[in-house]
Design an enzyme around this catalytic site. Structure first.
Site, PDB file in Angstrom:
ATOM      1  N   ASP A  36       0.806  -1.225   0.000  1.00  0.00           N
ATOM      2  CA  ASP A  36       0.000   0.000   0.000  1.00  0.00           C
ATOM      3  C   ASP A  36       0.837   1.273   0.000  1.00  0.00           C
ATOM      4  O   ASP A  36       0.282   2.373  -0.051  1.00  0.00           O
ATOM      5  CB  ASP A  36      -0.943   0.009   1.205  1.00  0.00           C
ATOM      6  CG  ASP A  36      -2.146  -0.906   0.989  1.00  0.00           C
ATOM      7  OD1 ASP A  36      -2.317  -1.374  -0.149  1.00  0.00           O
ATOM      8  OD2 ASP A  36      -2.891  -1.161   1.944  1.00  0.00           O
ATOM      9  N   ASP A 287     -15.934  35.181 -34.752  1.00  0.00           N
ATOM     10  CA  ASP A 287     -14.992  34.078 -34.918  1.00  0.00           C
ATOM     11  C   ASP A 287     -15.412  32.832 -34.143  1.00  0.00           C
ATOM     12  O   ASP A 287     -14.844  31.761 -34.347  1.00  0.00           O
ATOM     13  CB  ASP A 287     -13.596  34.497 -34.451  1.00  0.00           C
ATOM     14  CG  ASP A 287     -12.962  35.494 -35.406  1.00  0.00           C
ATOM     15  OD1 ASP A 287     -13.357  35.489 -36.578  1.00  0.00           O
ATOM     16  OD2 ASP A 287     -12.093  36.261 -34.980  1.00  0.00           O
ATOM     17  N   GLY A 422     -14.064  27.234 -37.296  1.00  0.00           N
ATOM     18  CA  GLY A 422     -15.017  27.306 -38.399  1.00  0.00           C
ATOM     19  C   GLY A 422     -14.351  27.587 -39.727  1.00  0.00           C
ATOM     20  O   GLY A 422     -14.650  26.957 -40.743  1.00  0.00           O
TER      21      GLY A 422
END
EC number: 1.3.7.7
Length: 541
Positions: A36, A287, A422
């Site tokens: 652990d 934009d 875009g």
């Protein structure tokens, strides 16, 4: 029990470690086996801390189980106190250590240390990391601030005239997603409002700081998963109100300003008028019209997932098509948020369910954890990380908060950069048939080579397998099998490929897969334009 290669949360003792590691002057003695101790790497490697967590492990091994493991724990606790001289100590067991049932709390208190010793009893097999962190912080607050609590029924005294209001910032921990920078951002925001910060806890605080939490006028709950329980207790015992709004995003930050100024009794108008985030203007500019109605899938802890959904829908104009969280304790809040976006909430800690949902919804952007980054990469979808668990690259050297107005700027950049702009999309559409820029063309700097025709590319693997089989003496059925697989793959006719390119890029992959599946199921060897539309009609039923 479920075997998995990934988990969104560790066991609850890792949550306790996050609290202890974020604090100063606190030490955690953990009754745990050798295996652990891996948890140290979470802080030194992933978070890149320059020192080990303040945790002492008993590190018992199999050979110790036949002896007195309780004495092993007591020795480790004595050594830890002598070496580190902490102001306070928390003790507990890991998931494996709890099976021995040695009662670390009782053993540590029997040692008579002259400091507060707080037992953290965490149900390792019923709860997980965030719950463990919340429970540990709650127990620390009760044990350290409790002795300073006013008598029951006592009213909270009014703040003296001329004294600035003050608050506590509750919830930031080690290994948290941008917690360090969020503290800086919110502290600065409150300072501009004329509100002092009394204590930031647990990150950066000491046990002595926890003891004076009651001095503040109210509490700011930055991360409800961690601080919600402690804030409720402070409200009940010290009569301190606490905030409900998490200031992630411009709208949420403005709501947060109105909430804290109401609690502090000051005017929010000057700060609201001077808000400096660029996100609103950037997202409204011409934009950014390509962002409108982008399909987004969101998954993370409840706080960040719900906040991300609001930003995506209200501030960026995205369409939320999926919303989920691994935080089962906040299932109610997530379901309420999902109703606002008319989506089915996904509450799970199984990453395979998340991957299946992403594949089903075909989003154009995935916002999630480190695992969603892997899922999105496999599916070819843009992705941004918004929530823990995260990997090393999401603990940046730069200042990158998520909260406040500057956090909104960071979020805009982080979410938008993976997307195709875009103008870029329009250019690809305009020039997709150009002799130089079409998909099948080789890069210009690599010469004048041409991509192989589709039919040749399909046939090549079978030919290669056949050649290798003859050379190595592989049985004939293997050759026949490989040839059959190659023959089963339908070939796209040039006019069908051209028609396919007219389909928007974000669903083009699905259209190709569905058409090929339709062709294979119906024994069509060459996919034509008619096949493409037949497949569309078939899957539209």
């Amino acid at each position: 029990m479920q075997l998995t290669v990934w988990t969104y949360e560790g066991p609850p003792h890792v949550g306790a470690m996050r609290i202890a590691t974020g604090m100063e002057g606190l030490h955690y003695v953990l009754h745990a086996p050798q295996g652990d101790t891996y948890a140290d790497l979470l802080f030194t490697m992933i978070e890149r801390r320059n020192k080990r967590p303040p945790v002492t492990y008993t590190t018992f091994a199999a050979r110790d189980l036949g002896r007195d493991t309780a004495e092993l724990f007591m020795t480790a606790a004595r050594d830890a106190y002598a070496r580190f001289q902490p102001q306070a100590m928390i003790v507990g067991a890991s998931c494996t250590g709890s099976l021995i049932q040695d009662d670390p709390g009782g053993l540590a208190k029997s040692l008579g240390f002259p400091i507060p010793v707080i037992a953290i009893d965490l149900p390792a097999y019923q709860r997980k990391e965030n719950w463990g962190a919340a429970e540990t912080f709650y127990q620390l607050v009760r044990a350290l601030a409790g002795p300073n609590a006013p008598a029951p029924g006592t009213k909270r005294p009014e703040r003296a005239a001329g004294v600035r209001p003050s608050c506590n910032l509750l919830g930031p921990t080690a290994l948290g997603f941008r917690h360090r920078d969020d503290i800086t951002e919110i502290t600065g925001l409150l300072g501009k409002l004329g509100i002092d910060v009394n204590v930031v806890a647990p990150m950066g605080s000491t046990p002595a700081d926890i003891a004076r939490l009651g001095d503040a006028d109210f509490n700011v709950v930055m991360y409800p998963e961690i601080a919600g329980q402690a804030a409720s207790w402070l409200h009940r015992i010290f009569h301190q109100p606490f905030t409900k709004t998490v200031p992630i995003g411009v709208s949420a930050t403005r709501d947060f300003i109105q909430e804290v100024t109401a609690l502090a009794g000051i005017d929010p108008a000057p700060m609201l008028q001077a808000s400096s985030s660029r996100l609103p203007w950037y997202s409204h500019s011409v934009d950014s019209t390509y962002l409108t109605n982008k399909r987004v899938f969101i998954f993370g802890d409840a706080t960040h997932a719900i906040a991300a959904a609001r930003i995506a829908s209200e501030e960026l104009g995205f369409k939320v098509v999926g919303l989920g969280s691994y935080s089962r304790e906040f299932g109610r809040e997530l379901r309420e948020a999902a109703k606002r976006y008319d989506v089915e909430p996904l509450i799970t800690d199984d990453y395979l369910e998340v991957e299946a949902k992403v594949a089903e919804l075909h989003p154009e952007l995935v916002l999630g954890t480190q695992m969603e980054r892997h899922i999105a990469k496999r599916l070819g979808v843009p992705c941004a990380v918004i929530s823990a668990p995260v990997h090393v690259q999401d603990f940046p050297a730069r200042y990158a908060p998520q909260m406040g107005f500057e956090g909104a700027n960071v979020i805009f950049d982080t979410w938008v950069h993976p997307l195709m702009m875009g103008l870029e999309e329009h250019l690809l559409t305009m020039f997709k048939d150009d002799f130089e820029f079409k998909d099948g063309a080789m890069p210009s700097h690599l010469g004048t080579g041409h991509a192989a025709p589709v039919a040749e590319a399909v046939a090549a693997p079978a030919a290669a397998v056949a050649t290798e089989s003859v050379a190595t003496g592989v049985a004939a059925p293997d050759i026949a099998s490989a040839t059959a697989v190659a023959a089963a793959a339908a070939v796209w006719a040039p006019e069908a490929e051209k028609e396919l390119q007219k389909i928007p890029f974000f669903v083009r992959g699905k259209a190709r897969r569905n058409t090929e599946r339709f062709a294979n199921e119906n024994g069509v060897a060459t996919i034509t334009v008619e096949t493409l539309y037949d497949a569309k009609a078939h899957f539209a039923r």
